[in-house]
Design a protein around this motif. Structure first.
Motif, PDB file in Angstrom:
ATOM      1  N   UNK A 159       0.855  -1.199   0.000  1.00 50.64           N
ATOM      2  CA  UNK A 159       0.000   0.000   0.000  1.00 50.64           C
ATOM      3  C   UNK A 159       0.888   1.246   0.000  1.00 50.64           C
ATOM      4  N   UNK A 160       1.939   1.232   0.874  1.00 53.03           N
ATOM      5  CA  UNK A 160       2.935   2.314   0.871  1.00 53.03           C
ATOM      6  C   UNK A 160       4.292   1.744   0.510  1.00 53.03           C
ATOM      7  N   UNK A 161       4.808   0.859   1.370  1.00 54.31           N
ATOM      8  CA  UNK A 161       6.113   0.270   1.109  1.00 54.31           C
ATOM      9  C   UNK A 161       6.250  -1.029   1.903  1.00 54.31           C
ATOM     10  N   UNK A 162       6.935  -1.993   1.287  1.00 51.34           N
ATOM     11  CA  UNK A 162       7.278  -3.223   2.011  1.00 51.34           C
ATOM     12  C   UNK A 162       7.981  -2.842   3.312  1.00 51.34           C
ATOM     13  N   UNK A 163       7.592  -3.493   4.401  1.00 48.90           N
ATOM     14  CA  UNK A 163       8.252  -3.257   5.688  1.00 48.90           C
ATOM     15  C   UNK A 163       7.602  -2.162   6.513  1.00 48.90           C
ATOM     16  N   UNK A 164       6.699  -1.357   5.898  1.00 51.05           N
ATOM     17  CA  UNK A 164       6.013  -0.307   6.668  1.00 51.05           C
ATOM     18  C   UNK A 164       4.999  -0.975   7.604  1.00 51.05           C
ATOM     19  N   UNK A 165       4.680  -0.333   8.730  1.00 51.11           N
ATOM     20  CA  UNK A 165       3.732  -0.951   9.674  1.00 51.11           C
ATOM     21  C   UNK A 165       2.401  -1.293   8.985  1.00 51.11           C
ATOM     22  N   UNK A 217       9.901 -16.710  -6.936  1.00 52.91           N
ATOM     23  CA  UNK A 217       9.265 -16.764  -8.260  1.00 52.91           C
ATOM     24  C   UNK A 217      10.094 -15.973  -9.267  1.00 52.91           C
ATOM     25  N   UNK A 218       9.794 -16.203 -10.551  1.00 52.23           N
ATOM     26  CA  UNK A 218      10.503 -15.487 -11.613  1.00 52.23           C
ATOM     27  C   UNK A 218       9.501 -14.733 -12.476  1.00 52.23           C
ATOM     28  N   UNK A 219       9.955 -13.621 -13.053  1.00 55.41           N
ATOM     29  CA  UNK A 219       9.138 -12.835 -13.986  1.00 55.41           C
ATOM     30  C   UNK A 219       7.780 -12.536 -13.367  1.00 55.41           C
ATOM     31  N   UNK A 220       7.820 -11.926 -12.170  1.00 54.66           N
ATOM     32  CA  UNK A 220       6.580 -11.602 -11.468  1.00 54.66           C
ATOM     33  C   UNK A 220       6.795 -10.321 -10.645  1.00 54.66           C
ATOM     34  N   UNK A 221       6.668  -9.158 -11.296  1.00 57.73           N
ATOM     35  CA  UNK A 221       6.925  -7.905 -10.583  1.00 57.73           C
ATOM     36  C   UNK A 221       6.025  -7.755  -9.358  1.00 57.73           C
ATOM     37  N   UNK A 222       6.626  -7.352  -8.216  1.00 66.63           N
ATOM     38  CA  UNK A 222       5.871  -7.087  -6.990  1.00 66.63           C
ATOM     39  C   UNK A 222       5.845  -5.580  -6.791  1.00 66.63           C
ATOM     40  N   UNK A 223       4.717  -5.061  -6.327  1.00 61.76           N
ATOM     41  CA  UNK A 223       4.674  -3.629  -6.005  1.00 61.76           C
ATOM     42  C   UNK A 223       5.287  -3.471  -4.620  1.00 61.76           C
ATOM     43  N   UNK A 224       6.514  -2.908  -4.546  1.00 61.57           N
ATOM     44  CA  UNK A 224       7.170  -2.773  -3.235  1.00 61.57           C
ATOM     45  C   UNK A 224       7.078  -1.368  -2.674  1.00 61.57           C
ATOM     46  N   UNK A 226       4.870   2.634  -3.315  1.00 61.91           N
ATOM     47  CA  UNK A 226       3.827   3.356  -4.042  1.00 61.91           C
ATOM     48  C   UNK A 226       3.914   4.831  -3.680  1.00 61.91           C
ATOM     49  N   UNK A 227       4.002   5.697  -4.697  1.00 62.87           N
ATOM     50  CA  UNK A 227       3.896   7.137  -4.468  1.00 62.87           C
ATOM     51  C   UNK A 227       2.926   7.654  -5.523  1.00 62.87           C
ATOM     52  N   UNK A 228       1.675   7.873  -5.117  1.00 63.38           N
ATOM     53  CA  UNK A 228       0.598   8.198  -6.067  1.00 63.38           C
ATOM     54  C   UNK A 228       0.583   7.128  -7.170  1.00 63.38           C
ATOM     55  N   UNK A 229       0.779   7.517  -8.458  1.00 59.69           N
ATOM     56  CA  UNK A 229       0.739   6.516  -9.532  1.00 59.69           C
ATOM     57  C   UNK A 229       2.107   5.913  -9.845  1.00 59.69           C
ATOM     58  N   UNK A 230       3.115   6.271  -9.076  1.00 59.23           N
ATOM     59  CA  UNK A 230       4.455   5.774  -9.343  1.00 59.23           C
ATOM     60  C   UNK A 230       4.699   4.489  -8.556  1.00 59.23           C
ATOM     61  N   UNK A 231       4.811   3.376  -9.292  1.00 58.18           N
ATOM     62  CA  UNK A 231       4.948   2.063  -8.642  1.00 58.18           C
ATOM     63  C   UNK A 231       6.331   1.482  -8.922  1.00 58.18           C
ATOM     64  N   UNK A 232       7.049   1.137  -7.877  1.00 55.61           N
ATOM     65  CA  UNK A 232       8.288   0.373  -8.036  1.00 55.61           C
ATOM     66  C   UNK A 232       7.926  -1.115  -8.000  1.00 55.61           C
ATOM     67  N   UNK A 233       8.208  -1.812  -9.101  1.00 57.76           N
ATOM     68  CA  UNK A 233       7.797  -3.215  -9.237  1.00 57.76           C
ATOM     69  C   UNK A 233       9.009  -4.088  -9.562  1.00 57.76           C
ATOM     70  N   UNK A 234       9.910  -4.296  -8.587  1.00 63.25           N
ATOM     71  CA  UNK A 234      11.080  -5.120  -8.877  1.00 63.25           C
ATOM     72  C   UNK A 234      10.709  -6.607  -8.946  1.00 63.25           C
ATOM     73  N   UNK A 235      11.588  -7.369  -9.578  1.00 64.55           N
ATOM     74  CA  UNK A 235      11.308  -8.780  -9.825  1.00 64.55           C
ATOM     75  C   UNK A 235      12.617  -9.520 -10.047  1.00 64.55           C
ATOM     76  N   UNK A 300      18.500 -12.929 -12.057  1.00 65.97           N
ATOM     77  CA  UNK A 300      18.940 -11.540 -12.005  1.00 65.97           C
ATOM     78  C   UNK A 300      17.842 -10.687 -11.401  1.00 65.97           C
ATOM     79  N   UNK A 301      18.218  -9.461 -11.025  1.00 67.26           N
ATOM     80  CA  UNK A 301      17.258  -8.543 -10.394  1.00 67.26           C
ATOM     81  C   UNK A 301      16.975  -7.390 -11.340  1.00 67.26           C
ATOM     82  N   UNK A 302      15.685  -7.123 -11.550  1.00 69.38           N
ATOM     83  CA  UNK A 302      15.245  -6.051 -12.443  1.00 69.38           C
ATOM     84  C   UNK A 302      14.229  -5.190 -11.717  1.00 69.38           C
ATOM     85  N   UNK A 303      14.412  -3.863 -11.798  1.00 67.03           N
ATOM     86  CA  UNK A 303      13.395  -2.946 -11.284  1.00 67.03           C
ATOM     87  C   UNK A 303      12.543  -2.474 -12.460  1.00 67.03           C
ATOM     88  N   UNK A 304      11.251  -2.813 -12.422  1.00 69.67           N
ATOM     89  CA  UNK A 304      10.299  -2.303 -13.409  1.00 69.67           C
ATOM     90  C   UNK A 304       9.582  -1.135 -12.743  1.00 69.67           C
TER      91      UNK A 304
END
Ligand code: PHB
Ligand code: FE
Length: 328
Positions: A159-165, A217-224, A226-235, A300-304
Motif C-alpha cells: 500500500x505504501x512500502x514493504x516493511x512499513x507498519x 518466483x521469476x518474472x513476477x513484478x511485486x509492487x514494493x 507506491x507514491x501516487x501513480x508511481x509504482x516500483x515493481x522489482x522482480x 537476475x534482479x530487475x526494477x520495473x
C-alpha cells in the motif's frame, strides 16, 4: 459419449489424458500431454503446455496487466480495464494479411473465471508456473493432481512500502523465503533506522537486494513501493519472460544485477525493432508502441518502474502524449 458443457467452466468429462476442455465465446481450449490447443472460427493454434501455463498464470495474477499480454506471436489478451479482448493473430502482420485474425471482448470477471479454472485443471502437482525451469518439475504428461498452492500465491502489492507498519512483510527464512541459489552472495544486513520519537511509523527503510534475493518466483513484478501513480515493481528473472508484453505506456527498466537480453518488436505487427542487452546499472525506457520479451541467462534482479495512471493509454492513443520518454 455426450460432453456436457457447463457455461463458463468447461466440460465436466475429462478427455483421454484427464484434462477438461474449455470454451470462451467462440474460442475453444484443450490440452494433451505436451500441448495446449486453441481454436477460433477461422483458425487454430498450439503451444507447448508449459509455456502456455506460464503465460496464463501471469495474465491471471496480474489482472491482465498493462496493455497486451501476448502468450506467443499469435494468441493473447488486451486489457481495457473492465473488459478484456481475447485475440488470435490480431498482432501478427501475416495473420492479419491472410484474414485469419480474430478478437472477442469479455467482461473481466468472466474471462478471469475461465482462465482460473483452466489453469487449475491443467496444472499438475509437479509443475509450478512461476518457478524457473531449474526449480520446478514437469508440466507434461497425463493429468496428475493439482498445485493450488503455487497457482494461488499471494501477490505482493504494498500500500505504501514493504516493511512499513501494517504493510507487506519482509521476507525471512522463518516466513518461508530462503535466499535463492542464485543470490548466495547478496548481503542480508538491514538499514539502521533511527526515527525521532513519534515518527516510528513514518520513517521506514529496507534492503531491497536482500528482499529480492529471497524471491521464490521469476518474472513476477511485486509492487514494493507506491507514491501516487508511481509504482516500483522489482522482480527476479531467470530463463524467458513467459509473455511478450505489448505496452500501453512507457515503462522504465533498471537492471539491478546480472544481465537480461531484450527482444523489442513493433507492438502491432511483431516486426523486429531492437535488441537490448542490459547490464547492472543500465536503465531503459521502453516506448509505448512496442512489445518486448526478456531472456535472463542466470537469476537476475530487475526494477520495473510503472506509471499506473489510468489516463495514459487514451492520451497516447489520441496522440496527446508521445510514445517515447525522451525525444532526441
Ligand atoms: C514487462 O513486460 O515489462 C515485464 C513483465 C514481467 C517482468 C519483467 C518485465 O518480470
Ligand atoms: Fe513490459
Amino acid at each position: 459419449m455426450t460432453t456436457e458443457t457447463l457455461p463458463e467452466i468447461g466440460t465436466v468429462e475429462p478427455n483421454q489424458h484427464g484434462y477438461r476442455n474449455f470454451s470462451l465465446g467462440k474460442f475453444a481450449f484443450a490440452r494433451d500431454e505436451y500441448f495446449a490447443y486453441v481454436k477460433w472460427p477461422k483458425g487454430n493454434h498450439l503451444m507447448p503446455v508449459d509455456a502456455f501455463l506460464r503465460a496464463l498464470q501471469r495474465d491471471i495474477a496480474w489482472g491482465f496487466f498493462y496493455g497486451i499480454v501476448n502468450f506467443d506471436a499469435v494468441i493473447g489478451t488486451l486489457n481495457h480495464y473492465g473488459t478484456v479482448d481475447l485475440f488470435a493473430g490480431r498482432y501478427n502482420a501475416h495473420y492479419r494479411k491472410a484474414g485469419l485474425d480474430y478478437v472477442e471482448n469479455f467482461k473481466t470477471p468472466l474471462i478471469q473465471r475461465v482462465f482460473e479454472a483452466m489453469l487449475d485443471d491443467w496444472t499438475n502437482a509437479t509443475f509450478d508456473p512461476f518457478a524457473s525451469p531449474e526449480e520446478t518439475g514437469p508440466a507434461f504428461g497425463p493429468k496428475n493432481g493439482h498445485n493450488k498452492e503455487a497457482i494461488t500465491r499471494h501477490r505482493v502489492t504494498a500500500k505504501r512500502m514493504v516493511g512499513a507498519p501494517g504493510d507487506e512483510p519482509l521476507r525471512t527464512d522463518d516466513n518461508g523465503f530462503p535466499v535463492n541459489r542464485g543470490f548466495g552472495d547478496v548481503p542480508q544486513d538491514e538499514p539502521d533506522v533511527k526515527p525521532e520519537p513519534g515518527f516510528e511509523d513514518e520513517l521506514v527503510a529496507f534492503n531491497l537486494f536482500a528482499y529480492l534475493s529471497r524471491s521464490d518466483v521469476t518474472w513476477n513484478p511485486s509492487v514494493v513501493s507506491v507514491c501516487k501513480n508511481s509504482l516500483y515493481c522489482p522482480t527476479t528473472e531467470e530463463y524467458i519472460l513467459p509473455i511478450i508484453h505489448g505496452n500501453d505506456r512507457v515503462e522504465w527498466f533498471v537492471q539491478l544485477s546480472d544481465e537480461i537480453h531484450w527482444e523489442v518488436e513493433d507492438r502491432e505487427t511483431g516486426a523486429a525493432r531492437a535488441r537490448v542487452t542490459m547490464k547492472p546499472g543500465d536503465v531503459a525506457a521502453m516506448p509505448a508502441d512496442i512489445r518486448h520479451r526478456g531472456f535472463a541467462p542466470k537469476r537476475s534482479m530487475l526494477l520495473v518502474w510503472e506509471n499506473a495512471s489510468p489516463e495514459i493509454p487514451d492520451l497516447i492513443s489520441q496522440g496527446k502524449l508521445p510514445t517515447n520518454a525522451v525525444q532526441f
